[in-house]
Write a protein that holds these residues in place. Structure first.
Motif, PDB file in Angstrom:
ATOM      1  N   ALA A  47      19.949  -4.932  38.235  1.00 35.68           N
ATOM      2  CA  ALA A  47      19.522  -6.325  38.143  1.00 35.68           C
ATOM      3  C   ALA A  47      18.410  -6.492  37.112  1.00 35.68           C
ATOM      4  N   ALA A  48      17.470  -5.531  37.083  1.00 32.16           N
ATOM      5  CA  ALA A  48      16.385  -5.591  36.096  1.00 32.16           C
ATOM      6  C   ALA A  48      16.932  -5.451  34.676  1.00 32.16           C
ATOM      7  N   LEU A  49      17.932  -4.590  34.486  1.00 38.38           N
ATOM      8  CA  LEU A  49      18.546  -4.439  33.173  1.00 38.38           C
ATOM      9  C   LEU A  49      19.294  -5.705  32.761  1.00 38.38           C
ATOM     10  N   SER A  50      19.939  -6.348  33.729  1.00 38.48           N
ATOM     11  CA  SER A  50      20.643  -7.590  33.425  1.00 38.48           C
ATOM     12  C   SER A  50      19.671  -8.684  32.993  1.00 38.48           C
ATOM     13  N   ASP A  51      18.494  -8.717  33.612  1.00 38.27           N
ATOM     14  CA  ASP A  51      17.488  -9.718  33.249  1.00 38.27           C
ATOM     15  C   ASP A  51      16.890  -9.461  31.868  1.00 38.27           C
ATOM     16  N   MET A  52      17.051  -8.234  31.352  1.00 40.87           N
ATOM     17  CA  MET A  52      16.439  -7.869  30.078  1.00 40.87           C
ATOM     18  C   MET A  52      17.333  -8.168  28.878  1.00 40.87           C
ATOM     19  N   LYS A  53      18.503  -8.747  29.079  1.00 38.77           N
ATOM     20  CA  LYS A  53      19.435  -8.948  27.970  1.00 38.77           C
ATOM     21  C   LYS A  53      18.825  -9.787  26.852  1.00 38.77           C
ATOM     22  N   GLU A  54      18.193 -10.906  27.210  1.00 34.33           N
ATOM     23  CA  GLU A  54      17.583 -11.755  26.186  1.00 34.33           C
ATOM     24  C   GLU A  54      16.405 -11.047  25.519  1.00 34.33           C
ATOM     25  N   SER A  55      15.627 -10.320  26.334  1.00 35.60           N
ATOM     26  CA  SER A  55      14.463  -9.627  25.769  1.00 35.60           C
ATOM     27  C   SER A  55      14.875  -8.524  24.806  1.00 35.60           C
ATOM     28  N   VAL A  56      15.992  -7.848  25.091  1.00 32.00           N
ATOM     29  CA  VAL A  56      16.477  -6.804  24.192  1.00 32.00           C
ATOM     30  C   VAL A  56      16.827  -7.395  22.833  1.00 32.00           C
ATOM     31  N   VAL A  57      17.415  -8.576  22.834  1.00 32.81           N
ATOM     32  CA  VAL A  57      17.734  -9.235  21.568  1.00 32.81           C
ATOM     33  C   VAL A  57      16.458  -9.597  20.816  1.00 32.81           C
ATOM     34  N   LEU A  58      15.466 -10.106  21.550  1.00 30.16           N
ATOM     35  CA  LEU A  58      14.204 -10.500  20.918  1.00 30.16           C
ATOM     36  C   LEU A  58      13.403  -9.307  20.417  1.00 30.16           C
ATOM     37  N   LEU A  59      13.617  -8.123  21.003  1.00 33.27           N
ATOM     38  CA  LEU A  59      12.883  -6.937  20.553  1.00 33.27           C
ATOM     39  C   LEU A  59      13.158  -6.628  19.085  1.00 33.27           C
ATOM     40  N   GLY A  60      14.350  -7.003  18.615  1.00 35.01           N
ATOM     41  CA  GLY A  60      14.679  -6.738  17.217  1.00 35.01           C
ATOM     42  C   GLY A  60      13.778  -7.452  16.243  1.00 35.01           C
ATOM     43  N   GLY A  61      13.141  -8.530  16.680  1.00 38.10           N
ATOM     44  CA  GLY A  61      12.232  -9.259  15.803  1.00 38.10           C
ATOM     45  C   GLY A  61      10.793  -8.806  15.892  1.00 38.10           C
TER      46      GLY A  61
END
Length: 477
Positions: A108-122
């Motif tokens: 569940a914590a990994l699922s919540d991180m999907k948007e944050s993983v995308v933002l990490l690229g910036g």
């Protein structure tokens, strides 16, 4: 009637077969849960290590990363505990249920991180990227990314008047290390022209006079004050605060470091409280530091020794300095014999340390070593005056480490007292922990211990005789 019984029996058999098929096809078996957890842990490790290699300033992302890191450490702790022999012998069903809960929470914590993983690229990468987990944790802070960004945000925020941030936490929880890493931040160094580190004794009137010439009212200054917690600290602080407010730039700021909760009220903003690492986080840190670049799964015997060492010596309140010291001793020699020796020595040190620290004396252990003539010796060593040194040159530190004490005693030709390097930090402020080894004190403590053991034996024998006598008396009656 026979047709009715046949229909009922056929229905019952069909239901039983369906139940058995669904039971064996259920994806929640132990092996499936372990495999799911291993895959989730690998994904979480990728996200956490990638995030820690970047400069993340978004508070919500930092909070998500902190939660994910906590769930990852919990997962590693639970799956390692599940593979212990004690769990295999009993309570396996309870452990399996706990595994299911942990893997569901981590996924569940990994699922919540999907948007944050995308933002990490910036997010920009840090100058020095880690290429190994243990090197990253050995040379950087562990689990303090959110707290670090909180302090940086406080320092970079514009202010009209002198602002003060207290940082409160127990002994050796990493308060000074955290502040030192903040002061090394390029964003902080660009904003403040001068960074001054002071202690309680630097807050008196004489120190203020010496600081007067070095404070420039036209440039921002950052003052880091380490309060010892004495009765005079608050009075000194009030005078120093008034002095800096009159002399320094209006956007200068102060950070207070203290163990005392009463000092949390000295700030102009809410204090930052640092807690000790949880047991799951401590195990993750200890395991990575102990094995280094080696794969723990390829060394099951070492994993068992590490588990015994962690369960028997380290606890929830163990400071990072203690964990790092023991892990460094293990990583120096990845052999079962060496690790068992560290387990034996560390267990003896920990038990006696807790017993003797209450009296303010120190701790003592036996070092098995071989004499010049080839005889096996059991050398008693008594340690006291453990102290933390910062800003000391390497040439001024003791050359003998804790694991080399026995050999040093034999080869020194009878030297009775010398300093020992207990542990040395590899991250700012590069503190070194030193203690004094006293051979004469060890002999005295050895005699005292024998007397204490003899007294306990006499007390236990007396208690046993009284119980036997009471039982016989009741039976005779």
């Amino acid at each position: 009637m026979e047709a009715l019984l046949s229909a009922v029996a056929s229905d019952l058999v069909g239901r039983l077969v369906s139940f058995l098929i669904s039971k064996f096809q259920e994806p929640g078996s132990t092996d499936d849960v372990v495999e799911r957890l291993q895959r989730a842990l690998l994904r979480a490790r990728v996200v956490v290590e990638e995030a820690e290699a970047r400069q993340v300033t978004n508070r919500a992302m930092l909070l998500q990363l902190k939660q994910l890191r906590g769930e990852m450490c919990r997962g590693v702790y639970v799956i390692d505990a599940f593979t212990r022999p004690a769990v295999e012998r009993g309570r396996r069903s309870h452990a399996t249920a706990r595994l299911s809960v942990v893997v569901d929470t981590l996924e569940a914590a990994l699922s919540d991180m999907k948007e944050s993983v995308v933002l990490l690229g910036g997010c920009p990468r840090l100058n020095q990227q880690p290429y190994s987990a243990y090197l990253f944790m050995e040379r950087c802070m562990f689990g303090r990314q959110m707290e670090k960004e909180h302090i940086v945000s406080f320092l970079l925020q514009p202010a009209r008047d002198l602002e003060v941030l207290p940082i409160i936490g127990p002994h050796e929880v990493g308060k000074r290390t955290l502040v030192e890493h903040v002061c090394l931040e390029e964003r902080v160094r660009e904003r403040f022209a001068k960074i001054r580190r002071l202690c309680s004794d630097d807050l008196d009137v004489r120190s203020q006079e010496s600081l007067h010439a070095s404070i420039d009212s036209a440039e921002r200054s950052l003052f880091v004050i380490d309060l010892a917690g004495g009765d005079k600290d608050e009075d000194r602080w009030r005078g120093f605060q008034s002095f800096v407010r009159r002399r320094a730039h209006g956007e200068s700021k102060i950070i207070i470091i203290s163990r005392t909760e009463a000092h949390s009220g000295l700030g102009t903003v809410p204090p930052l409280r640092l807690r000790a690492l949880r047991r799951e986080e401590l195990w993750y840190f200890f395991k990575a530091m102990a094995f280094g670049g080696a794969d723990p799964e390829e060394r099951p015997e070492l994993v068992r020794v590490a588990t015994a060492l962690f369960a028997g010596v380290l606890d929830d309140l163990a400071p990072l300095a203690t964990v790092s010291k023991i892990a460094a001793s293990l990583r120096a020699d990845l052999s079962v014999r060496s690790w068992r020796r560290v387990l034996k020595v560390s267990a003896g040190v920990t038990v006696l340390h807790h017993q003797l620290d209450a009296a303010g004396e120190g701790w003592w252990i036996y070092y098995p070593c071989v004499s010049v003539e080839g005889a096996l010796l059991d050398v008693p060593c008594f340690f006291y005056d453990r102290r933390k040194l910062a800003g000391v040159a390497q040439s001024e530190l003791p050359t003998v480490t804790m694991l080399e004490v026995g050999h040093a005693v034999v080869s020194s030709g009878g030297e009775k007292r010398f300093d020992v390097l207990v542990w040395q930090s590899r991250i700012p402020p590069y503190a070194s922990y030193v203690a004094t080894c006293d051979m004469e004190g060890a002999a005295q403590v050895k005699v005292g211990k024998k007397r204490l053991l003899n007294k306990r034996r006499r007390d236990q024998n007396g208690l046993l005789l009284r119980r036997q006598g009471g039982t016989l008396g009741e039976g005779d009656g």
